[in-house]
Scaffold this motif. Structure first.
Motif, PDB file in Angstrom:
ATOM      1  N   MET B 204       0.827  -1.209   0.000  1.00  0.00           N
ATOM      2  CA  MET B 204       0.000   0.000   0.000  1.00  0.00           C
ATOM      3  C   MET B 204       0.863   1.262   0.000  1.00  0.00           C
ATOM      4  O   MET B 204       0.474   2.272  -0.564  1.00  0.00           O
ATOM      5  N   GLY B 205       2.014   1.197   0.652  1.00  0.00           N
ATOM      6  CA  GLY B 205       2.895   2.363   0.710  1.00  0.00           C
ATOM      7  C   GLY B 205       3.241   2.835  -0.703  1.00  0.00           C
ATOM      8  O   GLY B 205       3.189   4.031  -1.000  1.00  0.00           O
ATOM      9  N   ALA B 206       3.554   1.892  -1.570  1.00  0.00           N
ATOM     10  CA  ALA B 206       3.901   2.226  -2.943  1.00  0.00           C
ATOM     11  C   ALA B 206       2.685   2.787  -3.687  1.00  0.00           C
ATOM     12  O   ALA B 206       2.807   3.700  -4.498  1.00  0.00           O
ATOM     13  N   ALA B 207       1.499   2.240  -3.383  1.00  0.00           N
ATOM     14  CA  ALA B 207       0.287   2.712  -4.060  1.00  0.00           C
ATOM     15  C   ALA B 207      -0.062   4.147  -3.652  1.00  0.00           C
ATOM     16  O   ALA B 207      -0.606   4.911  -4.445  1.00  0.00           O
ATOM     17  N   MET B 208       0.255   4.526  -2.409  1.00  0.00           N
ATOM     18  CA  MET B 208      -0.158   5.831  -1.895  1.00  0.00           C
ATOM     19  C   MET B 208       0.898   6.923  -2.079  1.00  0.00           C
ATOM     20  O   MET B 208       0.589   8.101  -2.003  1.00  0.00           O
ATOM     21  N   MET B 209       2.161   6.523  -2.307  1.00  0.00           N
ATOM     22  CA  MET B 209       3.238   7.515  -2.378  1.00  0.00           C
ATOM     23  C   MET B 209       2.985   8.612  -3.410  1.00  0.00           C
ATOM     24  O   MET B 209       3.145   9.795  -3.090  1.00  0.00           O
ATOM     25  N   PRO B 210       2.560   8.279  -4.662  1.00  0.00           N
ATOM     26  CA  PRO B 210       2.375   9.352  -5.648  1.00  0.00           C
ATOM     27  C   PRO B 210       1.385  10.420  -5.175  1.00  0.00           C
ATOM     28  O   PRO B 210       1.573  11.605  -5.442  1.00  0.00           O
ATOM     29  N   ALA B 211       0.347  10.008  -4.433  1.00  0.00           N
ATOM     30  CA  ALA B 211      -0.626  10.966  -3.924  1.00  0.00           C
ATOM     31  C   ALA B 211       0.020  11.876  -2.883  1.00  0.00           C
ATOM     32  O   ALA B 211      -0.204  13.094  -2.878  1.00  0.00           O
ATOM     33  N   ALA B 212       0.844  11.286  -2.013  1.00  0.00           N
ATOM     34  CA  ALA B 212       1.512  12.080  -0.982  1.00  0.00           C
ATOM     35  C   ALA B 212       2.432  13.107  -1.626  1.00  0.00           C
ATOM     36  O   ALA B 212       2.402  14.299  -1.285  1.00  0.00           O
ATOM     37  N   ALA B 213       3.235  12.673  -2.593  1.00  0.00           N
ATOM     38  CA  ALA B 213       4.163  13.585  -3.273  1.00  0.00           C
ATOM     39  C   ALA B 213       3.382  14.697  -3.959  1.00  0.00           C
ATOM     40  O   ALA B 213       3.743  15.875  -3.870  1.00  0.00           O
ATOM     41  N   SER B 214       2.284  14.331  -4.608  1.00  0.00           N
ATOM     42  CA  SER B 214       1.501  15.313  -5.348  1.00  0.00           C
ATOM     43  C   SER B 214       0.899  16.367  -4.423  1.00  0.00           C
ATOM     44  O   SER B 214       0.922  17.565  -4.728  1.00  0.00           O
ATOM     45  N   THR B 215       0.388  15.940  -3.260  1.00  0.00           N
ATOM     46  CA  THR B 215      -0.218  16.902  -2.330  1.00  0.00           C
ATOM     47  C   THR B 215       0.842  17.805  -1.703  1.00  0.00           C
ATOM     48  O   THR B 215       0.627  19.010  -1.548  1.00  0.00           O
ATOM     49  N   ILE B 216       1.995  17.244  -1.362  1.00  0.00           N
ATOM     50  CA  ILE B 216       3.073  18.064  -0.785  1.00  0.00           C
ATOM     51  C   ILE B 216       3.515  19.127  -1.799  1.00  0.00           C
ATOM     52  O   ILE B 216       3.640  20.310  -1.472  1.00  0.00           O
ATOM     53  N   LEU B 217       3.687  18.700  -3.056  1.00  0.00           N
ATOM     54  CA  LEU B 217       4.111  19.649  -4.090  1.00  0.00           C
ATOM     55  C   LEU B 217       3.040  20.701  -4.346  1.00  0.00           C
ATOM     56  O   LEU B 217       3.350  21.883  -4.551  1.00  0.00           O
ATOM     57  N   ALA B 218       1.765  20.277  -4.307  1.00  0.00           N
ATOM     58  CA  ALA B 218       0.666  21.230  -4.517  1.00  0.00           C
ATOM     59  C   ALA B 218       0.672  22.282  -3.414  1.00  0.00           C
ATOM     60  O   ALA B 218       0.473  23.476  -3.667  1.00  0.00           O
ATOM     61  N   TYR B 219       0.930  21.828  -2.165  1.00  0.00           N
ATOM     62  CA  TYR B 219       0.958  22.765  -1.048  1.00  0.00           C
ATOM     63  C   TYR B 219       2.122  23.754  -1.201  1.00  0.00           C
ATOM     64  O   TYR B 219       1.953  24.966  -1.045  1.00  0.00           O
ATOM     65  N   PHE B 220       3.306  23.246  -1.522  1.00  0.00           N
ATOM     66  CA  PHE B 220       4.476  24.123  -1.685  1.00  0.00           C
ATOM     67  C   PHE B 220       4.254  25.126  -2.812  1.00  0.00           C
ATOM     68  O   PHE B 220       4.614  26.303  -2.702  1.00  0.00           O
ATOM     69  N   SER B 221       3.654  24.659  -3.889  1.00  0.00           N
ATOM     70  CA  SER B 221       3.412  25.539  -5.031  1.00  0.00           C
ATOM     71  C   SER B 221       2.425  26.649  -4.662  1.00  0.00           C
ATOM     72  O   SER B 221       2.585  27.800  -5.054  1.00  0.00           O
ATOM     73  N   ALA B 222       1.410  26.321  -3.858  1.00  0.00           N
ATOM     74  CA  ALA B 222       0.388  27.302  -3.503  1.00  0.00           C
ATOM     75  C   ALA B 222       0.907  28.332  -2.496  1.00  0.00           C
ATOM     76  O   ALA B 222       0.509  29.490  -2.524  1.00  0.00           O
ATOM     77  N   THR B 223       1.779  27.906  -1.592  1.00  0.00           N
ATOM     78  CA  THR B 223       2.159  28.779  -0.484  1.00  0.00           C
ATOM     79  C   THR B 223       3.567  29.340  -0.621  1.00  0.00           C
ATOM     80  O   THR B 223       3.975  30.161   0.180  1.00  0.00           O
ATOM     81  N   SER B 224       4.289  28.862  -1.593  1.00  0.00           N
ATOM     82  CA  SER B 224       5.708  29.178  -1.768  1.00  0.00           C
ATOM     83  C   SER B 224       6.536  28.937  -0.503  1.00  0.00           C
ATOM     84  O   SER B 224       7.599  29.508  -0.310  1.00  0.00           O
ATOM     85  N   ALA B 225       6.025  28.077   0.355  1.00  0.00           N
ATOM     86  CA  ALA B 225       6.825  27.607   1.494  1.00  0.00           C
ATOM     87  C   ALA B 225       7.689  26.442   1.016  1.00  0.00           C
ATOM     88  O   ALA B 225       7.462  25.902  -0.073  1.00  0.00           O
ATOM     89  N   GLY B 226       8.694  26.075   1.791  1.00  0.00           N
ATOM     90  CA  GLY B 226       9.556  24.952   1.435  1.00  0.00           C
ATOM     91  C   GLY B 226       9.748  24.051   2.632  1.00  0.00           C
ATOM     92  O   GLY B 226       9.347  24.412   3.747  1.00  0.00           O
ATOM     93  N   PRO B 227      10.365  22.893   2.414  1.00  0.00           N
ATOM     94  CA  PRO B 227      10.557  21.940   3.512  1.00  0.00           C
ATOM     95  C   PRO B 227      11.282  22.569   4.710  1.00  0.00           C
ATOM     96  O   PRO B 227      11.027  22.204   5.860  1.00  0.00           O
ATOM     97  N   GLU B 228      12.175  23.531   4.436  1.00  0.00           N
ATOM     98  CA  GLU B 228      12.975  24.118   5.516  1.00  0.00           C
ATOM     99  C   GLU B 228      12.124  24.944   6.483  1.00  0.00           C
ATOM    100  O   GLU B 228      12.546  25.266   7.581  1.00  0.00           O
ATOM    101  N   ASP B 229      10.876  25.302   6.062  1.00  0.00           N
ATOM    102  CA  ASP B 229      10.013  26.095   6.935  1.00  0.00           C
ATOM    103  C   ASP B 229       9.318  25.253   8.004  1.00  0.00           C
ATOM    104  O   ASP B 229       8.576  25.785   8.827  1.00  0.00           O
ATOM    105  N   PHE B 230       9.526  23.938   7.955  1.00  0.00           N
ATOM    106  CA  PHE B 230       8.787  23.062   8.867  1.00  0.00           C
ATOM    107  C   PHE B 230       9.711  22.310   9.821  1.00  0.00           C
ATOM    108  O   PHE B 230      10.833  21.966   9.467  1.00  0.00           O
ATOM    109  N   ASP B 231       9.203  22.078  11.024  1.00  0.00           N
ATOM    110  CA  ASP B 231       9.935  21.231  11.953  1.00  0.00           C
ATOM    111  C   ASP B 231       9.804  19.776  11.542  1.00  0.00           C
ATOM    112  O   ASP B 231      10.695  18.970  11.780  1.00  0.00           O
TER     113      ASP B 231
END
Lengths: 146, 345, 118
Positions: B204-231
């Motif tokens: 299941m991890g492999a089946a769900m990974m593309p969705a996780a990557a897509s949502t993370i990228l969508a969030y970064f694109s919308a907010t112009s935040a990056g991974p470094e802004d998070f704990d």
């Protein structure tokens, strides 16, 4: 830069940990072998009193009984989690696949739960085994007629 | 009220998670987060309460969790305006029977293992919009109920493949309010379904990974935040295999995630607890949210977290029909507790 | 000696199943079904009977032996009653195993209950 399914399937195959084949096979060999050894012991015991065929049937029934008891006590599941095919392939595995749904689906009623689902896993084995024997029976009849 | 940027809803006045609770089973109690649970059940069948089915046991797990959450918030169930709840059972029955007992206004939600972020996100939106003052976000999973529905009877002797994951016996509940003390919900990103044709129900991890990557990228694109802004950036239950794939994919996208953690790898000690690739189930990310993420945000140890739950949206029927497994991931951005800021004023 | 061969042959048949589990995407249900059908075929071509003579329970206890039992049963029924035997022979020979599983399963359901695996 988008992933396509083909590329991703390759990635997944690379990332997925492999089964420890040697360890799995050793477990399967020793557990499977031991169950068969037990069967051979029982068969020789029954051969003291009965003919070949009846001794064979009684051996199967005895092993099925033992597997049923172990399943009910939760031991067969623990064994199967390690032994893999070693406890799956012998007749005891067949018994486990009949007993476990019977116990599990009691909650859904005796007829609609136990009765309906008792062969949920073993059903295909009986179905295709019987079908294969029918086909062979027909060929055997046709061959011997001529 | 709220600003929408691409797929992300950003709250001008963030609603807060005012109280939360987590209930777990035996194996969850033996894991690294064991001490942080509000309650651990010794007998996951609830036989002492007269429970006769695993489905009923899961509902009792939810009821226990809700009661604890409301007690911590100091309100009664009669004061609740709305509950969003869901679980893994067909027709969401655990939640339905929980709500039969609790009698709150209720909207059932099915998002498979993504349910925690989904209900939390919906509750935050309703709170921010002023539709409800006291909203519950609730989810659970029960190993035995999931096993008998999706896999094999519990006493069946089968060997798990190394990529398989262990369904958590756990429930998590959050109470969301439009304002006041609590951990603020800064934004919500509802994900899009992604399917890269994974058909292995034991991965299941492999089946769900593309969705996780897509949502993370969508969030970064919308907010112009990056991974470094998070704990921490947390995913729901990708497990070891899915997490590794996520890192590989995010590196490829030029957006590495050094502070990524996966709830499936946090809930259990993978090397010791025989859970193969990690934990899964709706209760997995819910439990980690309520035992680790929210407490750390309240104490100020963490300032900002992106919390995702990931779900695999197949059924036993579509799987047998040879359909591939669609995945989904929802993201909730959580900030540091308001209490502290108010204290500083 | 019989005991040794029962152990080795039975073990090896299980190892073959394990290799199929580890290296292919075949599910246990498919492997078991394949074993029974293969047992019928091996018995039909005359390959399984010598193995049973050689290894005893090592060959008859694994599910391949269940297929062999079905095939032998149908042969005997055809010998005895002709064509109708193809409908009765297989399951008659397998009746002991199937009925035993069924009866013990119902008894277990009566006494036992489903339990958590942890």
């Amino acid at each position: 830069m988008k992933l396509d399914p083909k590329q991703y399937n390759k990635m997944v195959r690379r990332a997925a940990p492999r089964s420890p084949v040697l360890k799995d096979c050793l477990w399967a060999f020793f557990v499977g072998g031991t169950i068969c050894l037990l069967g051979e012991g029982l068969r020789n015991l029954y051969l003291i009193w009965y003919d070949q065929e009846l001794a064979g049937t009684l051996t199967s029934i005895s092993l099925i009984f033992l597997a049923a008891v172990c399943t009910m006590l939760g031991w067969y599941q623990k064994l199967g989690a390690k032994a893999g095919a070693g406890s799956l392939v012998p007749i005891t595995g067949f018994a486990n696949s009949v007993v476990s749904p019977a116990v599990e689906f009691k909650a859904e009623g005796w007829v609609t739960g136990v009765g309906a689902r008792i062969f949920a896993i073993a059903g295909p084995v009986i179905a295709f085994g019987t079908l294969a024997s029918w086909v062979w029976g027909f060929l055997y009849w046709a061959m011997n007629k001529g | 009220m709220a600003i929408r940027k691409e797929d992300t809803i950003i709250f001008a006045r963030p609603p807060v998670v005012a109280a939360w609770a987590a209930v777990g089973g035996k194996r969850e109690g033996e894991g690294p987060l064991g001490d942080a649970f509000d309650h651990l059940v010794k007998d996951s069948s609830f036989a002492a309460e007269g429970c006769k089915s695993w489905e009923g046991a899961e509902s009792l797990l939810q009821q226990k969790c809700t009661a604890l959450c409301l007690r911590k918030a100091g309100i009664s169930r009669k004061e609740m305006d709305l509950a969003f709840a869901g679980d893994l059972q067909a027709q969401c029955t655990a939640s339905n029977y929980t709500m039969r007992q609790l009698g709150m206004p209720y909207a059932g939600v099915y998002g498979a293992c993504s349910t925690m972020a989904e209900t939390l996100g919906l509750a935050a939106c309703f709170a921010a919009a002023g539709y409800a003052r006291q909203t519950l976000a609730l989810t659970s999973s029960h190993f035995c109920a999931a096993e008998r529905q999706f896999r094999t009877p519990l006493d069946y002797g089968g060997k798990r493949t190394p990529t398989a994951q262990w369904t958590a016996t756990a429930a998590g509940a959050c109470l969301i309010r439009p304002d006041g003390a609590g951990v603020p919900v800064l934004s919500v990103t509802f994900g899009r379904v992604r399917d890269l044709e994974i058909r292995d129900i034991n991965n299941m991890g492999a089946a769900m990974m593309p969705a996780a990557a897509s949502t993370i990228l969508a969030y970064f694109s919308a907010t112009s935040a990056g991974p470094e802004d998070f704990d921490a950036i947390l995913t729901g239950d990708l497990g070891e295999v899915g997490s590794q794939l996520l890192h590989e994919e995010m590196n490829r996208q030029g957006c590495p995630l050094p502070n990524h953690r996966d709830c499936g790898c946090l809930l259990y000690d993978i090397t010791r607890q025989h859970v193969k690739a990690g934990g899964s189930g709706a209760g997995c990310s819910a439990a980690v949210l309520c035992t680790l993420v929210l407490p750390r945000l309240r104490s100020g140890e963490w300032k900002r977290v992106l919390f995702l739950s990931t779900g695999a949206l197949m059924s036993q029927t579509t799987y047998l029909q040879g359909e591939s497994i669609p995945g989904i991931a929802h993201a909730v951005e959580l900030g540091c507790s308001v209490e502290e800021k108010e204290g500083a004023k | 000696m019989n005991y040794l061969w029962a152990f080795v042959v039975g073990g090896l048949i299980c190892v073959l199943g394990q290799l199929l589990l580890d290296y292919t995407s075949l599910t246990p249900a498919r492997i078991l079904t394949g074993y029974v059908v293969s047992g019928v075929v091996l018995s039909a071509v005359g390959a399984y009977k010598p193995l049973v003579t050689f290894a005893g329970a090592g060959a008859s206890v694994p599910l391949l032996g269940f297929g062999h039992l079905l095939a032998q049963g149908v042969e005997r029924a055809v010998d005895e009653i002709g064509l109708p035997g193809i409908f009765t022979g297989g399951l008659t020979a397998a009746a002991g195993g199937i009925t035993a599983s069924l009866v013990f399963a119902i008894l277990c359901a009566l006494i036992g209950k489903s339990r958590d695996q942890s």
